[in-house]
Design an enzyme around this catalytic site. Structure first.
Site, PDB file in Angstrom:
ATOM      1  CB  ALA A 111      -0.944  -0.002   1.199  1.00 25.16           C
ATOM      2  CG  HIS A 113       1.746   6.097   1.893  1.00 25.61           C
ATOM      3  ND1 HIS A 113       2.821   6.631   2.573  1.00 25.61           N
ATOM      4  CD2 HIS A 113       1.124   5.279   2.781  1.00 25.61           C
ATOM      5  CE1 HIS A 113       2.842   6.187   3.811  1.00 25.61           C
ATOM      6  NE2 HIS A 113       1.825   5.338   3.970  1.00 25.61           N
ATOM      7  N   GLY A 115       5.047   8.418   1.884  1.00 26.31           N
ATOM      8  CA  GLY A 115       5.831   8.179   3.105  1.00 26.31           C
ATOM      9  C   GLY A 115       6.852   7.075   2.893  1.00 26.31           C
ATOM     10  CG  HIS A 116       5.520   3.069   2.267  1.00 24.44           C
ATOM     11  ND1 HIS A 116       4.187   3.202   1.982  1.00 24.44           N
ATOM     12  CD2 HIS A 116       5.587   2.352   3.408  1.00 24.44           C
ATOM     13  CE1 HIS A 116       3.474   2.574   2.908  1.00 24.44           C
ATOM     14  NE2 HIS A 116       4.295   2.064   3.783  1.00 24.44           N
ATOM     15  CD  GLN A 123       2.891  -5.918  11.428  1.00 19.15           C
ATOM     16  OE1 GLN A 123       3.953  -6.440  11.085  1.00 19.15           O
ATOM     17  NE2 GLN A 123       2.753  -4.594  11.411  1.00 19.15           N
ATOM     18  CB  SER A 158      -1.595   6.387   7.607  1.00 25.05           C
ATOM     19  OG  SER A 158      -2.118   5.116   7.930  1.00 25.05           O
ATOM     20  NE  ARG A 175      -4.632  -0.149   9.800  1.00 27.07           N
ATOM     21  CZ  ARG A 175      -3.539  -0.726  10.338  1.00 27.07           C
ATOM     22  NH1 ARG A 175      -2.581   0.005  10.850  1.00 27.07           N
ATOM     23  NH2 ARG A 175      -3.422  -2.050  10.369  1.00 27.07           N
TER      24      ARG A 175
HETATM   25  O1  PAF Z   1       5.602  -0.426   9.649  1.00 25.21           O
HETATM   26  C1  PAF Z   1       5.249  -1.406   8.936  1.00 25.21           C
HETATM   27  O2  PAF Z   1       4.824  -1.237   7.772  1.00 25.21           O
HETATM   28  C2  PAF Z   1       5.333  -2.808   9.513  1.00 25.21           C
HETATM   29  O3  PAF Z   1       5.035  -2.804  10.882  1.00 25.21           O
HETATM   30  C3  PAF Z   1       6.683  -3.486   9.240  1.00 25.21           C
HETATM   31  C4  PAF Z   1       7.829  -2.737   9.930  1.00 25.21           C
HETATM   32  C5  PAF Z   1       6.953  -3.544   7.749  1.00 25.21           C
HETATM   33  C6  PAF Z   1       6.654  -4.917   9.799  1.00 25.21           C
HETATM   34  O4  PAF Z   1       5.647  -5.673   9.206  1.00 25.21           O
END
Ligand code: PAF
Length: 285
Positions: free
Chosen positions: A36, A38, A40-41, A65, A189, A191
């Site tokens: 996903a 964006h 930020g990444h 998680q 985000s 989300r």
């Molecule tokens: O921040 C995230 O996107 C996740 O928590 C991570 C660090 C990739 C671990 O699944």
């Protein structure tokens, strides 16, 4: 879609490529993500490219998680689009394992960090950080990068990762990436896509309120007063506050009274969407 980005799905293929780069004395930075993608990444990937010779991004939506009532199934997935954006930002290799590569039959190990994981997001998402610590440990050991970059939006996650990397002597340098925001201040985000149009209009108030509280604390107001006013503003606007706290920026220990350096962290629901954000309290002038 052709992206120019090589995609590997196994630990063996990932290690082979990273070993080739290391054999040529080149450095490697890793940017773990759940997709996903964006801006930020993308800013983390650009930062990674400025710090190392080669950038590996990973996409893995980590089931460990997510809580039972959380959005694991609904989490946005779209590898072709994500790969194109990661390549555009400077990633050369995408590691996108499937669940059985990450957690083969019989997998039974968990990485758990004490204390830091029990507060803030950990209090309302009980197993979340064990899931994060377990998968990030695996990703770092699978890839063996020199540097790994994580966004400061997940500030508690960043501190937890620093802790177990130190505790377990994982040979990697952990670097934090600055929060990227929309022009109106809302932290980017995946989300945010869940917000209705009306909620999206209200959402920037989260950051504006944190900034106000940080300025008040920096100019000598007590932590308690600043946070009480901030909570009232958010609740009046329709946020359901999960937590709103000021903590030590390194240990996450609670702070109180008049403080000189702290981090204010918040998680709050707007409708069904849980937003998190954090800001530094600047040292007093
Ligand atoms: O921040 C995230 O996107 C996740 O928590 C991570 C660090 C990739 C671990 O699944």
């Amino acid at each position: 879609m052709t992206t120019g980005l090589e995609i590997v799905r196994t630990v063996a293929d990932l290690r082979a490529q990273v070993a080739t780069w290391h054999a040529a004395r080149a450095t490697v930075a890793m940017v773990p993500t759940m997709g996903a993608i964006h801006e930020g990444h993308m800013s983390l990937v650009r930062q990674a490219a400025s710090l190392a010779d080669h950038v590996v991004a990973s996409i893995f939506v980590n089931p460990l998680q997510f809580g039972p009532s959380e959005d694991f199934e609904a989490y946005p997935r779209g590898e072709a689009r994500d790969a194109a954006l990661l390549a555009e930002a400077g990633a050369e290799l995408l590691y996108a394992p499937n669940a059985s590569e990450m957690y083969p039959q019989g997998f039974a190990t968990k990485v758990r960090v004490s204390d830091l994981t029990d507060v803030l997001c950990g209090a309302s998402r009980p197993d979340h950080f064990d899931g994060v610590a377990t998968v990030v440990t695996k990703l770092l050991l699978q890839c063996g990068p020199d540097i790994a970059i994580f966004g400061e939006k997940d500030f508690q996650q960043l501190l937890i990762i620093r802790r177990f990397v130190d505790d377990l002597n994982i040979p990697v340098k952990i670097v934090g990436g600055a929060i990227v925001r929309e022009p109106d201040g809302l932290a980017l985000s995946s989300r945010n896509a869940y917000l209705t149009a009306e909620e999206r209009e209200t959402a920037p108030l989260l950051h504006a309120t944190l900034r106000q509280a940080a300025q008040e604390m920096a100019s000598g107001l007590t932590t308690e007063h600043a946070l009480e006013s901030a909570r009232a503003v958010l609740e009046a606007a329709g946020f359901r506050v999960d937590y709103l706290e000021a903590r030590d920026p390194v240990t996450l220990a609670p702070v109180s009274g008049i403080v000189s350096a702290a981090r204010i962290l918040v998680a709050a629901f707007l409708g069904k969407t849980r937003l998190i954000d954090n800001v530094p309290v600047p040292p007093k002038a």
